[in-house]
Design an enzyme around this catalytic site. Sequence first.
Site, short mmCIF file in Angstrom:
data_model
loop_
_atom_site.label_atom_id
_atom_site.label_comp_id
_atom_site.label_asym_id
_atom_site.label_seq_id
_atom_site.Cartn_x
_atom_site.Cartn_y
_atom_site.Cartn_z
N GLU A 19 65.44 30.00 45.30
CA GLU A 19 65.91 31.28 44.84
C GLU A 19 65.98 32.05 45.80
O GLU A 19 65.16 33.02 47.25
CB GLU A 19 64.12 32.17 44.35
CG GLU A 19 63.39 31.59 43.64
CD GLU A 19 61.96 32.81 42.85
OE1 GLU A 19 62.62 33.15 41.54
OE2 GLU A 19 61.21 33.20 43.37
N HIS A 34 55.89 33.25 47.68
CA HIS A 34 57.81 33.83 46.63
C HIS A 34 58.12 35.18 47.84
O HIS A 34 56.91 35.62 48.52
CB HIS A 34 56.65 34.53 45.35
CG HIS A 34 57.87 35.27 44.82
ND1 HIS A 34 59.33 36.90 45.32
CD2 HIS A 34 58.24 34.98 43.53
CE1 HIS A 34 59.22 36.37 43.99
NE2 HIS A 34 59.39 35.52 43.05
P1 PGA Z 1 63.89 37.57 38.37
O1 PGA Z 1 62.44 36.77 38.89
O2 PGA Z 1 63.99 36.35 37.20
O3 PGA Z 1 63.36 38.57 37.76
O4 PGA Z 1 64.63 37.62 39.17
C1 PGA Z 1 62.50 35.73 39.33
C2 PGA Z 1 61.69 35.43 40.01
O5 PGA Z 1 60.54 35.29 39.87
O6 PGA Z 1 61.75 35.33 42.00
#
Ligand code: PGA
Length: 252
Positions: free
Chosen positions: A169, A95
């Site tokens: 992401e 992450h």
């Molecule tokens: P978020 O986080 O939906 O608050 O932007 C996404 C994630 O866990 O990376």
Amino acid sequence: MSDFLVVANCKQGGNAAYFSKFIDCLQEQAQSMTSVCQVVLLPQMPYLQMVVEKSSGVPIVGVQSVCPAYEYQVTGGVTASMVAEMGAKFVCIGHSERRMHCFENEKIIALQYQQAVLHGLTPILCIGETAKERQEGRTLAVLEEQLSGVFLHEGFDKLPKHDIVVAYEPVWAIGAKQAARVEDVEEAFLFLHRYFAKQMAFERQYFCYGGSVDQDNCQQFYAAQYVSGLLVGRCCLNVERFMEVVAQCSGS
Ligand code: PGA
């Protein structure tokens, strides 16, 4: 696993009352619908046991991190074998918040990944470019580097065939006011589709979009080509809003 995954990444949020409500609401929703997407809940470690016991399979439970098994001991380290023993099935790896704030580099990520697979956990491998990298036109190169960092690392070729969840992401969309637009991420998902078509190491693969997903924007990703899941951060801490996401991603 169902065809569409919705991962709830609780980060540092949640408490016993929240997890209890989350599981009750999801189970109730699952009973009232003919088809429900596969929900994976990632609580913080202290709640793992409680969540596994209460959920009995709905949702599936995972963890947000594990330590890479080094030759030496690290105080506070939680291993993949421990969480697997406690009933976790998934683990989030790479992450951007952990790359950034916990200094988890390519080697650490590759080792965490291998530990996860060796202990039967399905990795949720997070990749994504920063705003600067995108401006420089390097999005796909960055994704490729992050994937190769894991798949070309020594030891990967000895892993058994396994399932993988890739969470794309874009860093600039995480914790932001707005999610990316589908047209901003189409190229990345097409890249993932093509990249994984050539890989032989996996049984099943899921490609999730993550970054400011909520009940108002999830539908467009659910409908997007090559997107087979969502990774939801802040929104999952509001159970009602999260259940709306689940309903919209269940074909109802
Ligand atoms: P978020 O986080 O939906 O608050 O932007 C996404 C994630 O866990 O990376």
